[in-house]
Design a protein around this motif. Structure first.
Motif, PDB file in Angstrom:
ATOM      1  N   ALA A  20    -108.270 -96.537  31.559  1.00 32.28           N
ATOM      2  CA  ALA A  20    -107.521 -95.305  31.832  1.00 32.28           C
ATOM      3  C   ALA A  20    -106.154 -95.631  32.431  1.00 32.28           C
ATOM      4  CB  ALA A  20    -108.308 -94.399  32.770  1.00 32.28           C
ATOM      5  N   ARG A  21    -106.107 -96.567  33.351  1.00 30.50           N
ATOM      6  CA  ARG A  21    -104.841 -96.964  33.978  1.00 30.50           C
ATOM      7  C   ARG A  21    -103.892 -97.609  32.960  1.00 30.50           C
ATOM      8  NH1 ARG A  21    -105.919 -97.113  39.715  1.00 30.50           N
ATOM      9  NH2 ARG A  21    -106.802 -95.050  39.966  1.00 30.50           N
ATOM     10  N   VAL A  22    -104.464 -98.430  32.086  1.00 31.69           N
ATOM     11  CA  VAL A  22    -103.635 -99.063  31.048  1.00 31.69           C
ATOM     12  C   VAL A  22    -103.058 -97.992  30.126  1.00 31.69           C
ATOM     13  CG1 VAL A  22    -103.691-100.573  29.013  1.00 31.69           C
ATOM     14  CG2 VAL A  22    -104.767-101.314  31.142  1.00 31.69           C
ATOM     15  N   ARG A  23    -103.878 -97.004  29.736  1.00 33.86           N
ATOM     16  CA  ARG A  23    -103.380 -95.910  28.897  1.00 33.86           C
ATOM     17  C   ARG A  23    -102.271 -95.133  29.610  1.00 33.86           C
ATOM     18  NH1 ARG A  23    -108.533 -95.902  26.771  1.00 33.86           N
ATOM     19  NH2 ARG A  23    -109.562 -94.428  28.093  1.00 33.86           N
ATOM     20  N   GLN A  24    -102.483 -94.882  30.922  1.00 33.58           N
ATOM     21  CA  GLN A  24    -101.451 -94.190  31.693  1.00 33.58           C
ATOM     22  C   GLN A  24    -100.160 -94.997  31.720  1.00 33.58           C
ATOM     23  OE1 GLN A  24    -103.343 -93.663  35.495  1.00 33.58           O
ATOM     24  NE2 GLN A  24    -104.239 -91.669  34.948  1.00 33.58           N
ATOM     25  N   LEU A  25    -100.274 -96.307  31.906  1.00 30.01           N
ATOM     26  CA  LEU A  25     -99.085 -97.168  31.908  1.00 30.01           C
ATOM     27  C   LEU A  25     -98.376 -97.145  30.558  1.00 30.01           C
ATOM     28  CD1 LEU A  25    -100.272-100.308  33.922  1.00 30.01           C
ATOM     29  CD2 LEU A  25     -98.495 -98.688  34.574  1.00 30.01           C
ATOM     30  N   ILE A  26     -99.159 -97.169  29.488  1.00 28.57           N
ATOM     31  CA  ILE A  26     -98.569 -97.124  28.141  1.00 28.57           C
ATOM     32  C   ILE A  26     -97.836 -95.805  27.922  1.00 28.57           C
ATOM     33  CG2 ILE A  26     -99.118 -97.023  25.672  1.00 28.57           C
ATOM     34  CD1 ILE A  26    -101.345 -99.106  26.265  1.00 28.57           C
ATOM     35  N   LEU A  27     -98.479 -94.695  28.317  1.00 26.07           N
ATOM     36  CA  LEU A  27     -97.830 -93.385  28.175  1.00 26.07           C
ATOM     37  C   LEU A  27     -96.557 -93.308  29.003  1.00 26.07           C
ATOM     38  CD1 LEU A  27    -100.914 -90.962  28.232  1.00 26.07           C
ATOM     39  CD2 LEU A  27     -99.422 -91.497  26.285  1.00 26.07           C
ATOM     40  N   ARG A  28     -96.622 -93.810  30.232  1.00 29.74           N
ATOM     41  CA  ARG A  28     -95.432 -93.796  31.104  1.00 29.74           C
ATOM     42  C   ARG A  28     -94.332 -94.674  30.515  1.00 29.74           C
ATOM     43  NH1 ARG A  28     -92.010 -91.093  33.698  1.00 29.74           N
ATOM     44  NH2 ARG A  28     -91.158 -92.086  35.537  1.00 29.74           N
ATOM     45  N   PHE A  29     -94.720 -95.821  29.955  1.00 31.37           N
ATOM     46  CA  PHE A  29     -93.752 -96.700  29.313  1.00 31.37           C
ATOM     47  C   PHE A  29     -93.074 -95.989  28.145  1.00 31.37           C
ATOM     48  CE2 PHE A  29     -92.917 -99.625  25.781  1.00 31.37           C
ATOM     49  CZ  PHE A  29     -91.922-100.395  26.345  1.00 31.37           C
ATOM     50  N   GLN A  30     -93.870 -95.289  27.323  1.00 30.19           N
ATOM     51  CA  GLN A  30     -93.304 -94.573  26.187  1.00 30.19           C
ATOM     52  C   GLN A  30     -92.359 -93.464  26.645  1.00 30.19           C
ATOM     53  OE1 GLN A  30     -96.901 -93.470  24.116  1.00 30.19           O
ATOM     54  NE2 GLN A  30     -96.950 -95.381  22.937  1.00 30.19           N
ATOM     55  N   GLU A  31     -92.729 -92.760  27.724  1.00 33.77           N
ATOM     56  CA  GLU A  31     -91.854 -91.715  28.272  1.00 33.77           C
ATOM     57  C   GLU A  31     -90.532 -92.316  28.759  1.00 33.77           C
ATOM     58  OE1 GLU A  31     -94.089 -89.905  31.419  1.00 33.77           O
ATOM     59  OE2 GLU A  31     -95.474 -88.893  30.073  1.00 33.77           O
ATOM     60  N   LEU A  32     -90.629 -93.426  29.475  1.00 33.69           N
ATOM     61  CA  LEU A  32     -89.427 -94.072  29.993  1.00 33.69           C
ATOM     62  C   LEU A  32     -88.560 -94.629  28.867  1.00 33.69           C
ATOM     63  CD1 LEU A  32     -90.836 -95.892  33.145  1.00 33.69           C
ATOM     64  CD2 LEU A  32     -89.336 -93.891  33.091  1.00 33.69           C
ATOM     65  N   LYS A  33     -89.213 -95.147  27.832  1.00 31.68           N
ATOM     66  CA  LYS A  33     -88.476 -95.663  26.684  1.00 31.68           C
ATOM     67  C   LYS A  33     -87.706 -94.535  25.999  1.00 31.68           C
ATOM     68  CE  LYS A  33     -89.166 -98.362  22.488  1.00 31.68           C
ATOM     69  NZ  LYS A  33     -90.135 -99.002  21.594  1.00 31.68           N
ATOM     70  N   LYS A  34     -88.357 -93.389  25.832  1.00 28.43           N
ATOM     71  CA  LYS A  34     -87.697 -92.231  25.216  1.00 28.43           C
ATOM     72  C   LYS A  34     -86.540 -91.747  26.096  1.00 28.43           C
ATOM     73  CE  LYS A  34     -88.512 -87.581  23.511  1.00 28.43           C
ATOM     74  NZ  LYS A  34     -89.448 -86.470  23.382  1.00 28.43           N
ATOM     75  N   GLU A  35     -86.780 -91.661  27.397  1.00 23.96           N
ATOM     76  CA  GLU A  35     -85.728 -91.242  28.326  1.00 23.96           C
ATOM     77  C   GLU A  35     -84.558 -92.221  28.287  1.00 23.96           C
ATOM     78  OE1 GLU A  35     -85.072 -90.444  33.131  1.00 23.96           O
ATOM     79  OE2 GLU A  35     -87.077 -90.879  32.378  1.00 23.96           O
ATOM     80  N   ASN A  36     -84.862 -93.502  28.216  1.00 22.96           N
ATOM     81  CA  ASN A  36     -83.822 -94.526  28.152  1.00 22.96           C
ATOM     82  C   ASN A  36     -82.973 -94.356  26.894  1.00 22.96           C
ATOM     83  OD1 ASN A  36     -82.502 -96.833  29.149  1.00 22.96           O
ATOM     84  ND2 ASN A  36     -83.727 -98.164  27.845  1.00 22.96           N
ATOM     85  N   GLU A  37     -83.618 -94.089  25.751  1.00 22.44           N
ATOM     86  CA  GLU A  37     -82.899 -93.864  24.497  1.00 22.44           C
ATOM     87  C   GLU A  37     -81.990 -92.641  24.613  1.00 22.44           C
ATOM     88  OE1 GLU A  37     -85.916 -93.598  21.500  1.00 22.44           O
ATOM     89  OE2 GLU A  37     -86.357 -95.747  21.578  1.00 22.44           O
ATOM     90  N   GLU A  38     -82.506 -91.572  25.221  1.00 20.37           N
ATOM     91  CA  GLU A  38     -81.704 -90.359  25.400  1.00 20.37           C
ATOM     92  C   GLU A  38     -80.504 -90.634  26.299  1.00 20.37           C
ATOM     93  OE1 GLU A  38     -84.535 -87.561  26.945  1.00 20.37           O
ATOM     94  OE2 GLU A  38     -85.469 -87.221  24.984  1.00 20.37           O
ATOM     95  N   LEU A  39     -80.709 -91.412  27.346  1.00 16.55           N
ATOM     96  CA  LEU A  39     -79.608 -91.742  28.248  1.00 16.55           C
ATOM     97  C   LEU A  39     -78.545 -92.588  27.546  1.00 16.55           C
ATOM     98  CD1 LEU A  39     -81.579 -92.444  31.554  1.00 16.55           C
ATOM     99  CD2 LEU A  39     -80.100 -90.488  31.064  1.00 16.55           C
ATOM    100  N   TYR A  40     -78.985 -93.522  26.717  1.00 13.28           N
ATOM    101  CA  TYR A  40     -78.024 -94.322  25.956  1.00 13.28           C
ATOM    102  C   TYR A  40     -77.230 -93.441  24.996  1.00 13.28           C
ATOM    103  CZ  TYR A  40     -79.064 -99.058  27.492  1.00 13.28           C
ATOM    104  OH  TYR A  40     -79.167-100.203  28.231  1.00 13.28           O
TER     105      TYR A  40
END
Length: 105
Positions: A20-40
């Motif tokens: 469950a924690r690994v899935r949460q980390l993956i989801l958070r990583f994907q959210e941050l990756k998307k946010e990073n792309e939007e910021l760029y």
């Protein structure tokens, strides 16, 4: 002594929590990756806007300098005409003086 089913249950719980924690980390990583792309993308747009505004500023400064030069030339032309008028008046006065002096001889 130890019940194997109890141990397995504890291990299964630990693994389930870990998954469950690994899935949460993956989801958070994907959210941050998307946010990073939007910021760029925002940064690129802002850089383009800055470049455009700098170009407009340069053009506006050039236009202002041209208008300032035209105004200075307009003033100079007006002063030039005034100077020509004064010079013509002085020449007429000198010619009158010469005529008067010539008549006295």
């Amino acid at each position: 002594m130890w019940d194997k089913s109890l141990v397995m249950t504890q291990n299964e719980k630990t693994i389930a929590v870990f998954e469950a924690r690994v899935r949460q980390l993956i989801l958070r990583f994907q959210e941050l990756k998307k946010e990073n792309e939007e910021l760029y993308q925002m940064m690129e747009k802002n850089e383009q806007d800055i470049k455009e505004l700098k170009g407009r500023l340069t053009q506006t400064e050039n236009d202002y300098n041209s208008l300032k030069m035209a105004k200075m030339m307009e003033i100079t032309d007006g002063d030039l005409q005034g100077a020509k008028d004064r010079l013509s008046k002085l020449i007429r006065e000198v010619n009158k003086c010469i005529a008067v002096l010539s008549d006295e001889k």
